[in-house]
Design a protein around this motif. Structure first.
Motif, mmCIF file in Angstrom:
data_model
loop_
_atom_site.group_PDB
_atom_site.id
_atom_site.type_symbol
_atom_site.label_atom_id
_atom_site.label_comp_id
_atom_site.label_asym_id
_atom_site.label_seq_id
_atom_site.Cartn_x
_atom_site.Cartn_y
_atom_site.Cartn_z
ATOM 1 N N GLN A 275 0.847 -1.206 0.000
ATOM 2 C CA GLN A 275 0.000 0.000 0.000
ATOM 3 C C GLN A 275 0.877 1.248 0.000
ATOM 4 O O GLN A 275 0.629 2.193 -0.759
ATOM 5 N N MET A 276 1.915 1.249 0.828
ATOM 6 C CA MET A 276 2.809 2.414 0.912
ATOM 7 C C MET A 276 3.532 2.663 -0.408
ATOM 8 O O MET A 276 3.874 3.799 -0.731
ATOM 9 N N GLU A 277 3.742 1.590 -1.189
ATOM 10 C CA GLU A 277 4.419 1.720 -2.474
ATOM 11 C C GLU A 277 3.449 1.925 -3.632
ATOM 12 O O GLU A 277 3.855 1.943 -4.793
ATOM 13 N N GLY A 278 2.163 2.081 -3.325
ATOM 14 C CA GLY A 278 1.160 2.344 -4.363
ATOM 15 C C GLY A 278 0.738 1.107 -5.136
ATOM 16 O O GLY A 278 0.092 1.221 -6.177
ATOM 17 N N LEU A 279 1.077 -0.070 -4.637
ATOM 18 C CA LEU A 279 0.724 -1.322 -5.308
ATOM 19 C C LEU A 279 -0.555 -1.877 -4.683
ATOM 20 O O LEU A 279 -0.535 -2.849 -3.921
ATOM 21 N N VAL A 280 -1.665 -1.255 -5.012
ATOM 22 C CA VAL A 280 -2.921 -1.548 -4.334
ATOM 23 C C VAL A 280 -3.408 -2.965 -4.607
ATOM 24 O O VAL A 280 -3.873 -3.652 -3.705
ATOM 25 N N TYR A 281 -3.282 -3.437 -5.852
ATOM 26 C CA TYR A 281 -3.750 -4.782 -6.149
ATOM 27 C C TYR A 281 -2.845 -5.829 -5.491
ATOM 28 O O TYR A 281 -3.313 -6.863 -5.038
ATOM 29 N N VAL A 282 -1.558 -5.547 -5.392
ATOM 30 C CA VAL A 282 -0.643 -6.428 -4.656
ATOM 31 C C VAL A 282 -1.046 -6.442 -3.185
ATOM 32 O O VAL A 282 -1.072 -7.500 -2.543
ATOM 33 N N LYS A 283 -1.379 -5.271 -2.630
ATOM 34 C CA LYS A 283 -1.863 -5.201 -1.246
ATOM 35 C C LYS A 283 -3.080 -6.096 -1.068
ATOM 36 O O LYS A 283 -3.154 -6.894 -0.126
ATOM 37 N N ASP A 284 -4.055 -5.984 -1.993
ATOM 38 C CA ASP A 284 -5.268 -6.804 -1.899
ATOM 39 C C ASP A 284 -4.946 -8.299 -1.995
ATOM 40 O O ASP A 284 -5.558 -9.121 -1.307
ATOM 41 N N THR A 285 -3.975 -8.637 -2.829
ATOM 42 C CA THR A 285 -3.568 -10.042 -2.978
ATOM 43 C C THR A 285 -2.924 -10.544 -1.692
ATOM 44 O O THR A 285 -3.198 -11.664 -1.242
ATOM 45 N N MET A 286 -2.076 -9.735 -1.061
ATOM 46 C CA MET A 286 -1.454 -10.129 0.208
ATOM 47 C C MET A 286 -2.511 -10.308 1.297
ATOM 48 O O MET A 286 -2.430 -11.232 2.105
ATOM 49 N N LYS A 287 -3.520 -9.453 1.304
ATOM 50 C CA LYS A 287 -4.606 -9.588 2.289
ATOM 51 C C LYS A 287 -5.399 -10.872 2.045
ATOM 52 O O LYS A 287 -5.828 -11.539 2.987
#
Length: 201
Positions: free
Chosen positions: A34-46
């Motif tokens: 999220q801090m790096e602006g990778l929102v879809y990666v954030k959602d995948t990690m969640k």
């Protein structure tokens, strides 16, 4: 075999602890993405964190169902990884692969030998999910290291995970033409990861 005297009880407790810790580490990775602006990666990690907590609950429930309230003395190694996103992605990929290749198949074998067929089957199914996680992490890790998460040699279908805008192009847009959100909202295609996991399971 008496469950309270079994290796399977200890293995379930180790698995519960490991899955809880993995769930926490994926939450940390989601924050970093999220801090790096990778929102879809954030959602995948969640999503992966949620999977790991579901596995933890499964292992926990087996212990309670077959033993009741108890204390299990554990001697096990648990990984601690430097929190940079790149190092975490690569380290977790290896952990997930080891769970699929070695750890959970061994725990399944022991559970079968000790007469706990239901637990053995659960370990085999969880191992397949861990293989999928390893494949997803490999895609993200390689793309992240090469700065190519949103670049491709040929045209592909891209979709904004926020507004649903779709386009067929090789490289991801810098910002969505419809909602103006940054590139990190573009969905990543994990079909190859799922297919590979099914083939290797």
């Amino acid at each position: 075999m008496n469950f309270n005297e079994s290796k399977t009880k200890v293995n379930l407790a180790k698995s519960f602890a490991a899955e809880c810790q993995a769930g926490a580490r994926y939450q940390f990775m989601a924050t970093q993405a999220q801090m790096e602006g990778l929102v879809y990666v954030k959602d995948t990690m969640k999503m992966i964190a949620k999977n790991e907590m579901a596995h933890a609950k499964l292992f926990y429930d087996y212990i309670i169902e077959k033993s009741g309230e108890c204390v299990v003395d554990l001697k096990a190694d648990y990984p601690y990884v430097e929190p940079s996103l790149e190092k975490s992605l690569c380290a977790e990929m290896k952990i997930e692969q080891e769970e699929f290749d070695t750890l959970y198949p061994e725990f399944a074998r022991i559970a079968k030998e000790e007469g706990f067929k239901d637990i053995a089957e659960s370990y085999e199914l969880v191992a397949k999910v861990e293989k999928t996680h390893a494949n997803i992490l490999e895609i993200i890790c390689n793309g992240y290291k090469k700065n190519s998460l949103y670049k491709c040699k040929s045209k592909r279908l891209l979709k904004c995970s926020n507004c649903g805008h779709i386009a067929q192009q090789a490289d991801g847009w810098k910002e969505c033409p419809l909602c103006s959100l940054e590139q990190g909202y573009i969905t990543l295609d994990f079909t190859e990861a799922f297919e590979k996991a099914l083939k290797e399971a």
